[in-house]
Design a protein around this motif. Structure first.
Motif, PDB file in Angstrom:
ATOM      1  N   ALA A   5       5.018  -9.020   4.609  1.00  0.00           N
ATOM      2  CA  ALA A   5       5.823  -9.898   3.752  1.00  0.00           C
ATOM      3  C   ALA A   5       5.955  -9.320   2.339  1.00  0.00           C
ATOM      4  CB  ALA A   5       5.208 -11.294   3.702  1.00  0.00           C
ATOM      5  N   LEU A   6       4.866  -8.735   1.824  1.00  0.00           N
ATOM      6  CA  LEU A   6       4.936  -8.104   0.505  1.00  0.00           C
ATOM      7  C   LEU A   6       5.886  -6.907   0.506  1.00  0.00           C
ATOM      8  CD1 LEU A   6       1.236  -8.235  -0.698  1.00  0.00           C
ATOM      9  CD2 LEU A   6       3.189  -9.429  -1.678  1.00  0.00           C
ATOM     10  N   THR A   7       5.906  -6.172   1.598  1.00  0.00           N
ATOM     11  CA  THR A   7       6.827  -5.043   1.711  1.00  0.00           C
ATOM     12  C   THR A   7       8.272  -5.514   1.683  1.00  0.00           C
ATOM     13  OG1 THR A   7       5.211  -3.798   2.989  1.00  0.00           O
ATOM     14  CG2 THR A   7       7.506  -3.085   3.156  1.00  0.00           C
ATOM     15  N   VAL A   8       8.568  -6.540   2.472  1.00  0.00           N
ATOM     16  CA  VAL A   8       9.931  -7.078   2.511  1.00  0.00           C
ATOM     17  C   VAL A   8      10.317  -7.642   1.149  1.00  0.00           C
ATOM     18  CG1 VAL A   8      11.389  -8.874   3.539  1.00  0.00           C
ATOM     19  CG2 VAL A   8       9.900  -7.488   4.988  1.00  0.00           C
ATOM     20  N   LEU A   9       9.402  -8.358   0.492  1.00  0.00           N
ATOM     21  CA  LEU A   9       9.669  -8.910  -0.835  1.00  0.00           C
ATOM     22  C   LEU A   9       9.920  -7.792  -1.851  1.00  0.00           C
ATOM     23  CD1 LEU A   9       9.770 -11.430  -2.666  1.00  0.00           C
ATOM     24  CD2 LEU A   9       7.329 -11.070  -3.072  1.00  0.00           C
ATOM     25  N   GLY A  10       9.108  -6.750  -1.794  1.00  0.00           N
ATOM     26  CA  GLY A  10       9.311  -5.618  -2.701  1.00  0.00           C
ATOM     27  C   GLY A  10      10.658  -4.951  -2.502  1.00  0.00           C
ATOM     28  N   LEU A  11      11.072  -4.797  -1.252  1.00  0.00           N
ATOM     29  CA  LEU A  11      12.386  -4.207  -0.980  1.00  0.00           C
ATOM     30  C   LEU A  11      13.508  -5.111  -1.458  1.00  0.00           C
ATOM     31  CD1 LEU A  11      11.811  -2.672   2.552  1.00  0.00           C
ATOM     32  CD2 LEU A  11      12.202  -1.438   0.422  1.00  0.00           C
ATOM     33  N   ALA A  12      13.328  -6.411  -1.291  1.00  0.00           N
ATOM     34  CA  ALA A  12      14.363  -7.354  -1.711  1.00  0.00           C
ATOM     35  C   ALA A  12      14.508  -7.402  -3.230  1.00  0.00           C
ATOM     36  CB  ALA A  12      14.052  -8.747  -1.174  1.00  0.00           C
ATOM     37  N   LEU A  13      13.398  -7.265  -3.949  1.00  0.00           N
ATOM     38  CA  LEU A  13      13.428  -7.342  -5.409  1.00  0.00           C
ATOM     39  C   LEU A  13      13.654  -6.004  -6.094  1.00  0.00           C
ATOM     40  CD1 LEU A  13      10.479  -9.830  -6.013  1.00  0.00           C
ATOM     41  CD2 LEU A  13      12.938 -10.313  -5.996  1.00  0.00           C
TER      42      LEU A  13
END
Length: 134
Positions: A98-106
């Motif tokens: 989830a942190l990876t996906v959030l980092g990519l999104a931001l």
């Protein structure tokens, strides 16, 4: 008269559990490598000049393995000991994803080399390399 020791009893349920856990871990590891390979090609490729591309991708992967690959077994062992089961480890893996996906999104979309060439933002070394190609 010789006495031969009897073979230890084999717990088939425990063996099945180890095989299933190992198989799940292997699938997760395969998924990780597949995901990283796609991300490397699609995200990192356009950002780094061709002659430095392999080094940049290898460095980012090895940095990830050094930081997380070395500590994750200790974290997972501690979580299993605390929870007396694997479910906190599952939560840890999901949180990392989830942190990876959030980092990519931001993440801010960086400018590619072609965009920098078009806008004239190349530094001296890049301009010299570009001039020597033409």
């Amino acid at each position: 008269m010789t006495h031969t020791p009897s073979a230890p009893e084999v717990d088939l349920k425990a063996i099945r559990r180890v095989v299933v856990a190992s198989s799940i871990g292997t699938v997760i590891e395969w998924y990780d490598f597949a995901l990283y390979g796609v991300a490397s090609a699609l995200v990192f490729g356009p950002l780094v000049e061709t002659r430095y591309r392999f080094t940049a991708i290898a460095f980012s992967r090895e940095l990830n393995v050094m930081v997380l690959g070395g500590t994750t077994p200790f974290i997972a062992t501690a979580l299993v000991a605390v929870a007396d089961g694997p479910w906190l480890v599952v939560g840890f893996v999901i949180a990392c994803q989830a942190l990876t996906v959030l980092g990519l999104a931001l993440a801010r979309s960086p400018r590619t080399r072609a965009e920098r060439e078009d806008s004239g933002e190349l530094d001296g070394a890049d301009r010299t390399a570009l001039a020597s190609r033409t």
